[in-house]
Design a protein around this motif. Structure first.
Motif, short mmCIF file in Angstrom:
data_model
loop_
_atom_site.label_atom_id
_atom_site.label_comp_id
_atom_site.label_asym_id
_atom_site.label_seq_id
_atom_site.Cartn_x
_atom_site.Cartn_y
_atom_site.Cartn_z
N ASN A 63 0.85 -1.20 0.04
CA ASN A 63 0.01 -0.19 -0.02
C ASN A 63 0.94 1.32 0.08
N LEU A 64 1.96 1.24 0.69
CA LEU A 64 2.87 2.40 0.67
C LEU A 64 3.77 2.69 -0.51
N ILE A 65 4.28 1.39 -1.07
CA ILE A 65 5.43 1.66 -2.22
C ILE A 65 4.70 2.30 -3.32
N LYS A 66 5.32 3.04 -4.00
CA LYS A 66 4.90 3.68 -5.29
C LYS A 66 5.94 3.20 -6.36
N PHE A 67 5.16 2.77 -7.52
CA PHE A 67 6.01 2.03 -8.53
C PHE A 67 6.29 2.95 -9.55
N ARG A 68 7.12 4.13 -9.12
CA ARG A 68 7.95 5.09 -9.91
C ARG A 68 9.18 5.32 -9.30
N LEU A 69 10.22 5.66 -10.17
CA LEU A 69 11.52 6.23 -9.90
C LEU A 69 11.90 7.19 -10.70
N VAL A 70 12.75 8.29 -9.96
CA VAL A 70 12.81 9.41 -10.48
C VAL A 70 14.02 9.42 -11.60
N ASN A 71 15.06 8.55 -11.42
CA ASN A 71 15.97 8.25 -12.49
C ASN A 71 15.73 7.30 -13.63
N THR A 72 15.68 7.70 -14.94
CA THR A 72 15.51 6.92 -15.72
C THR A 72 16.59 5.87 -15.94
N PHE A 350 28.87 5.76 -6.92
CA PHE A 350 29.45 7.18 -7.34
C PHE A 350 28.85 8.24 -7.23
N LYS A 351 27.19 8.19 -7.23
CA LYS A 351 26.46 9.35 -7.09
C LYS A 351 26.25 9.93 -5.58
N GLY A 352 26.50 8.83 -4.63
CA GLY A 352 26.32 9.16 -3.34
C GLY A 352 27.72 9.76 -2.74
N CYS A 397 20.77 7.31 -3.05
CA CYS A 397 21.86 7.47 -4.09
C CYS A 397 21.33 8.26 -5.17
N TYR A 398 20.33 7.42 -5.76
CA TYR A 398 19.83 8.01 -7.06
C TYR A 398 18.98 9.37 -7.16
N SER A 399 18.66 9.61 -5.91
CA SER A 399 17.93 10.87 -5.84
C SER A 399 18.62 11.99 -5.43
N LYS A 400 18.55 12.76 -6.75
CA LYS A 400 19.21 14.25 -6.70
C LYS A 400 18.90 15.05 -5.54
N ASN A 401 17.40 15.02 -5.19
CA ASN A 401 17.04 15.90 -4.43
C ASN A 401 17.33 15.39 -2.88
N ILE A 402 17.34 14.30 -2.66
CA ILE A 402 18.00 13.80 -1.31
C ILE A 402 19.35 14.41 -1.22
N ARG A 403 20.22 14.12 -2.43
CA ARG A 403 21.55 14.10 -2.23
C ARG A 403 22.03 15.80 -1.97
N ASN A 404 20.91 16.57 -2.25
CA ASN A 404 21.26 18.17 -2.19
C ASN A 404 20.69 18.55 -1.01
N ILE A 405 19.97 17.75 -0.04
CA ILE A 405 19.66 18.27 1.26
C ILE A 405 20.48 18.69 2.23
N PRO A 406 20.98 19.86 2.54
CA PRO A 406 21.83 20.33 3.31
C PRO A 406 21.90 19.30 4.63
N ASN A 407 23.07 19.10 5.19
CA ASN A 407 23.45 18.12 6.31
C ASN A 407 23.00 18.83 7.34
N GLU A 408 22.70 20.10 7.67
CA GLU A 408 22.25 20.78 8.87
C GLU A 408 20.85 20.57 8.98
N THR A 409 20.16 20.62 7.73
CA THR A 409 18.72 20.27 7.79
C THR A 409 18.45 18.86 8.38
N LEU A 410 19.30 17.82 7.79
CA LEU A 410 19.03 16.58 8.32
C LEU A 410 19.15 16.40 9.77
N ILE A 411 20.24 17.05 10.18
CA ILE A 411 20.56 16.99 11.50
C ILE A 411 19.58 17.49 12.36
N SER A 412 19.02 18.69 11.95
CA SER A 412 18.01 19.25 12.88
C SER A 412 16.57 18.31 12.84
N TYR A 413 16.33 17.63 11.77
CA TYR A 413 15.23 16.65 11.58
C TYR A 413 15.18 15.55 12.75
#
Length: 429
Positions: A63-72, A350-352, A397-413
């Motif tokens: 029910n939770l998984i989504k059958f789509r990936l952002v990287n071609t 390599f992406k990560g 690693c394949y998610s560009k948006n996740i890779r670009n989140i500032p580390n300080e934001t993740l620490i705060s969360y």
């Protein structure tokens, strides 16, 4: 940045409840399975709890998984990989009740392990990752509790196969996932960091006692990767490197002296084994048994190879598992399966590592490397958290948006302990 972060922060009340229940189902399944490997408990009770866990987990998971990936690129090769997994399962689907039970209840070698790659399809929302971390902490707590109850077996110095299995199953199923949390140390409180170090040390201790060289390699590699990530996130690197070399040298010399002169030590077993070759025989049997066709497409989910005289209570001479995971993948799905797996995982590294701004992405890349390095000496491809973490790491690693989140934001969360599941978290942008 706020526009980028919004999809990763938004969750509904229903979605949060489903995530919680899904991981509860997983915990019921995996904790019961781990307990059943001791052979000291009632299998019927354990399997009943596993059924409850699966009934709770599977429908919520799908029910939770989504059958789509952002990287071609990932879309293409992951789709091919899933098609190939379906082929592996269908061509050798269980034909009797015992095989069906094995497929459902054996988290390490049963057919349930083929659900693990689908974890890449879980939404990469920060709430999902936080619940993942909490689940891993619960597994680690269960590891310590199980250790207390089975301490006599864990410390056994005999050749008992049950004792060896307890060390292997407890450590790799319950403790090893905590190693990933060590790599993302900055997202945890000091109390949790201390707890994670305790888990690592306890695992090392029992690996030494029972001479589990593959498990020791896992622990050592974790320490190295965690330290490299620590160096990448801190200042005064020269002083830290110098101090580490000095301390490491002292510990190495002390270790040599300890193992040389402590003749009646509890660790004698590891020195006795040394570089003992325990794999060549089964690997030779494996190479002799597989045909050219088997090498290309494998033998299916229940595939076996002829290797008599290896296992206790063996009557047929056929084995369904080989302790080298690369060969295990080939046994079931051939070089086709292994090639698709590597085509997905290697680019993610390599992406990560080189195209990310936060510790989470770099740790995810190192976890993929950790898995690939441990696939020779150990069994990794299972329906357990270490292998599940591999696929979640690939998604990160394949998610560009996740890779670009500032580390300080993740620490705060992740450090915001007061977050309630009933409200949206606040994050400093």
């Amino acid at each position: 940045m706020e526009k980028i972060l919004k999809p990763f922060l938004q969750t509904t009340y229903r979605e949060r409840e489903l995530v919680n229940l899904m991981w509860i189902g997983f915990l019921l399944y995996i904790l019961s399975y781990t307990l059943s490997t001791t052979t000291y408990v009632n299998y019927v009770i354990c399997q009943f709890i596993q059924i409850v866990g699966l009934v709770l987990f599977i429908p919520l998971f799908f029910n939770l998984i989504k059958f789509r990936l952002v990287n071609t690129y990932l879309q293409v090769f992951f789709s091919l990989y899933i098609i190939w997994i379906i082929f592996i399962v269908i061509r050798d689907f269980p034909s009797n009740f015992d095989q069906l039970k094995f497929m459902l209840f054996d988290a390490w070698f049963g057919g349930i392990l083929y659900l693990s790659p689908l974890f890449i399809l879980l939404p990469l929302k920060l709430f999902y990752l936080k619940k993942l971390f909490q689940t891993i902490f619960l597994l680690a707590i269960a590891y310590l509790i199980y250790d207390v109850f089975f301490l006599k077996d864990l410390l056994s110095q005999g050749a008992s196969l049950t004792s060896l299995n307890i060390v292997e199953y407890f450590s790799k199923t319950l403790a090893v996932p905590a190693f990933f949390l060590l790599m993302v140390y900055t997202y945890h409180s000091n109390r949790k960091k201390f707890f994670l170090i305790i888990i690592l040390l306890v695992t090392i201790f029992f690996a030494l006692v029972r001479a589990r060289r593959g498990l020791l390699f896992m622990c050592g590699l974790t320490a190295v990767f965690s330290y490299l990530l620590f160096l990448s996130q801190t200042r005064n690197k020269f002083f830290l490197v110098l101090l580490t070399i000095i301390c490491g040298g002292i510990l190495f010399i002390f270790g040599l002296e300890f193992f040389s002169y402590q003749k009646h030590s509890i660790f004698d077993h590891i020195t006795d084994r040394g570089l003992e070759d325990t794999r060549s025989t089964v690997e030779i049997c494996f190479f002799q048994d597989l045909s050219f066709k088997d090498w290309i497409i494998g033998k299916g989910m229940l595939g076996e190879y002829f290797c008599p005289g290896i296992d206790q209570d063996d009557v047929t001479g056929y084995r369904s598992t080989i302790e080298t995971d690369y060969l295990q993948i080939i046994l079931k799905g051939g070089l086709m399966s292994l090639s698709l797996f590597l085509l997905i995982t290697i680019p993610a590294i390599f992406k990560g590592l080189f195209y990310s701004t936060n510790l989470l992405s770099k740790a995810a890349a190192l976890w993929i490397i950790w898995i690939l390095l441990n696939m020779y000496p150990s069994t990794i491809h299972t329906f357990t958290m270490p292998y599940i973490l591999l696929w979640i790491s690939v998604g990160i690693c394949y998610s560009k948006n996740i890779r670009n989140i500032p580390n300080e934001t993740l620490i705060s969360y992740f450090k915001e302990e007061a977050n309630s599941d009933l409200k949206q978290p606040t994050v400093n942008l």
